[in-house]
Design a protein around this motif. Structure first.
Motif, short mmCIF file in Angstrom:
data_model
loop_
_atom_site.label_atom_id
_atom_site.label_comp_id
_atom_site.label_asym_id
_atom_site.label_seq_id
_atom_site.Cartn_x
_atom_site.Cartn_y
_atom_site.Cartn_z
N LYS A 190 0.82 -1.20 0.00
CA LYS A 190 0.00 0.00 0.00
C LYS A 190 0.86 1.26 0.00
N GLY A 191 1.98 1.21 0.71
CA GLY A 191 2.86 2.37 0.75
C GLY A 191 3.38 2.74 -0.61
N LEU A 192 3.80 1.74 -1.39
CA LEU A 192 4.30 2.01 -2.74
C LEU A 192 3.19 2.53 -3.63
N GLU A 193 1.99 1.98 -3.47
CA GLU A 193 0.85 2.45 -4.27
C GLU A 193 0.55 3.91 -3.99
N LEU A 194 0.55 4.28 -2.72
CA LEU A 194 0.30 5.67 -2.34
C LEU A 194 1.39 6.60 -2.87
N LYS A 195 2.65 6.16 -2.75
CA LYS A 195 3.77 7.00 -3.19
C LYS A 195 3.70 7.23 -4.70
N ASN A 196 3.37 6.19 -5.46
CA ASN A 196 3.25 6.34 -6.92
C ASN A 196 2.13 7.30 -7.29
N MET A 197 1.02 7.22 -6.55
CA MET A 197 -0.10 8.11 -6.84
C MET A 197 0.26 9.56 -6.56
N LEU A 198 0.95 9.81 -5.44
CA LEU A 198 1.35 11.19 -5.13
C LEU A 198 2.39 11.71 -6.11
N THR A 199 3.28 10.82 -6.56
CA THR A 199 4.29 11.20 -7.54
C THR A 199 3.65 11.67 -8.84
N ASN A 200 2.50 11.09 -9.16
CA ASN A 200 1.77 11.47 -10.38
C ASN A 200 0.81 12.62 -10.16
N ASP A 201 1.00 13.33 -9.02
CA ASP A 201 0.19 14.51 -8.70
C ASP A 201 -1.29 14.18 -8.57
N SER A 202 -1.60 12.98 -8.16
CA SER A 202 -2.99 12.60 -7.95
C SER A 202 -3.45 13.07 -6.57
N VAL A 203 -4.75 13.38 -6.48
CA VAL A 203 -5.35 13.66 -5.18
C VAL A 203 -5.68 12.32 -4.55
N VAL A 204 -5.14 12.06 -3.36
CA VAL A 204 -5.32 10.76 -2.72
C VAL A 204 -6.02 10.94 -1.38
N ILE A 205 -7.14 10.23 -1.23
CA ILE A 205 -7.86 10.22 0.03
C ILE A 205 -7.64 8.85 0.67
N LEU A 206 -7.33 8.86 1.95
CA LEU A 206 -7.06 7.61 2.67
C LEU A 206 -8.02 7.49 3.84
N ALA A 207 -8.74 6.36 3.89
CA ALA A 207 -9.63 6.07 5.01
C ALA A 207 -9.12 4.82 5.73
N LEU A 208 -9.11 4.86 7.04
CA LEU A 208 -8.65 3.73 7.85
C LEU A 208 -9.76 3.34 8.81
N CYS A 209 -10.09 2.06 8.81
CA CYS A 209 -11.08 1.53 9.75
C CYS A 209 -10.36 0.61 10.74
N ASN A 210 -10.62 0.81 12.00
CA ASN A 210 -9.98 0.03 13.07
C ASN A 210 -8.47 0.27 13.13
N ALA A 211 -8.06 1.52 12.99
CA ALA A 211 -6.66 1.87 13.19
C ALA A 211 -6.44 2.12 14.68
N ARG A 212 -5.20 1.95 15.14
CA ARG A 212 -4.92 2.01 16.57
C ARG A 212 -4.20 3.31 16.94
N VAL A 213 -4.72 4.00 17.94
CA VAL A 213 -4.11 5.24 18.42
C VAL A 213 -2.83 4.89 19.18
N GLY A 214 -1.75 5.63 18.89
CA GLY A 214 -0.48 5.38 19.55
C GLY A 214 0.22 6.67 19.92
N TYR A 215 1.43 6.54 20.47
CA TYR A 215 2.20 7.72 20.87
C TYR A 215 3.68 7.39 20.79
N PHE A 216 4.41 8.23 20.06
CA PHE A 216 5.87 8.16 20.04
C PHE A 216 6.37 9.57 19.74
N ASN A 217 6.76 10.28 20.79
CA ASN A 217 7.10 11.71 20.73
C ASN A 217 5.85 12.58 20.58
N ARG A 218 4.85 12.05 19.92
CA ARG A 218 3.58 12.74 19.81
C ARG A 218 2.52 11.72 19.36
#
Length: 281
Positions: A190-218
């Motif tokens: 997924k990371g490579l897919e997102l990076k390629n889309m941004l490289t092509n100046d595409s508008v990318v919307i990302l939705a996450l379901c059941n992501a976990r809240v964390g903390y590392f420096n912030r």
């Protein structure tokens, strides 16, 4: 099986006789042999999360354990009913649930069809600004405009094992920004897919379901096996974000990036970078 027949995991209690839940398997453990003073047997367990991000552990013993151990797959969705609900042993069960399900001969464990899997409640997206007030390890649904995706970062764990991650920065409609850590296989595919889309100046919307809240420096968001990731989803909340991403006058508040210096990754403000550059170009 319609959504009206499905009980949210949070509504279960030990006094219920009739209930049906549906969710995604986030983790399963190998079947293990056990021995007591009176018998020998096997035990198998797995964890499941529903569309409201509530978790519960499901445990099977003996013949039922042997029957289901090869039928349950992480990432697949299942319908479960006719089991026994009991208080969980917190010594062994670290989920955010005080209950556990035990399956018997008459219990039903059925893999969802594509239609049943799609029949999920619409995500309840949490504004990014509210995440900073939530307890760590809570599961949330979020959606935002992708502003930035970093390169792969190698991570050395305390147990000397290695993994890698990729950081994605998203911004929601009210204008708040947060980092998302993509771990393991997710950062590669997924990371490579997102990076390629941004490289092509595409508008990318990302939705996450059941992501976990964390903390590392912030405060940040971690992807886990419970997380479902949607790129440019059809949710109604995505449309205004897409329009915003196409705005040539889009201005997003600056957040210090993660940069690579002297073989280590560290967060720095622009003023700190300028001070360092005056000493070491």
């Amino acid at each position: 099986m319609t959504s009206k027949n499905i009980s949210p995991i949070k509504t279960l209690n030990p006094n219920q006789n009739k209930w049906t839940i549906k969710g995604k398997v986030t983790h399963k453990r190998p079947i293990k042999a056990y021995r007591t003073a009176t018998k020998n047997g096997h035990v198998f367990s797995f964890d499941i999360v529903d569309c409201e991000a509530c978790e519960i552990r499901v445990t099977c013993f003996d013949e039922i354990a042997q029957l289901h151990s090869n039928r349950v797959d992480v990432g697949s969705h299942y319908i479960i009913s006719k089991g026994s609900i009991k208080e969980a042993n917190v010594r062994y069960n670290k989920l955010n649930s005080h209950l556990e399900i035990i399956l018997f001969d008459a219990s039903i464990l059925k893999r969802c069809t594509n239609e049943e899997q799609a029949d999920q409640q619409h995500p309840l997206f949490t504004p990014i600004s509210e995440l900073f007030h939530l307890t760590n390890n809570m599961l949330v649904d979020i959606i935002g405009l992708v502003l930035y995706i970093g390169d792969i970062i190698p991570i050395h764990r305390k147990d000397d094992s290695q993994t890698q991650k990729r950081v994605v920065k998203i911004n929601d409609l009210p204008g708040s920004t947060i980092d998302i850590n993509l771990w393991g296989p997710m950062e590669g595919q997924k990371g490579l897919e997102l990076k390629n889309m941004l490289t092509n100046d595409s508008v990318v919307i990302l939705a996450l379901c059941n992501a976990r809240v964390g903390y590392f420096n912030r405060k940040l968001i971690n992807i886990t096996v419970a997380t479902t990731l949607h790129i440019n989803p059809s949710f109604p909340e995505a449309e205004p974000l897409t329009l915003r991403g196409k705005d040539p006058l889009l201005v997003v508040p600056f957040v210090a990036e993660t940069i690579h210096i002297d073989g280590k990754y560290t967060r720095m403000t622009i003023s700190s970078i300028r001070e360092r550059m005056s000493v070491k170009p």
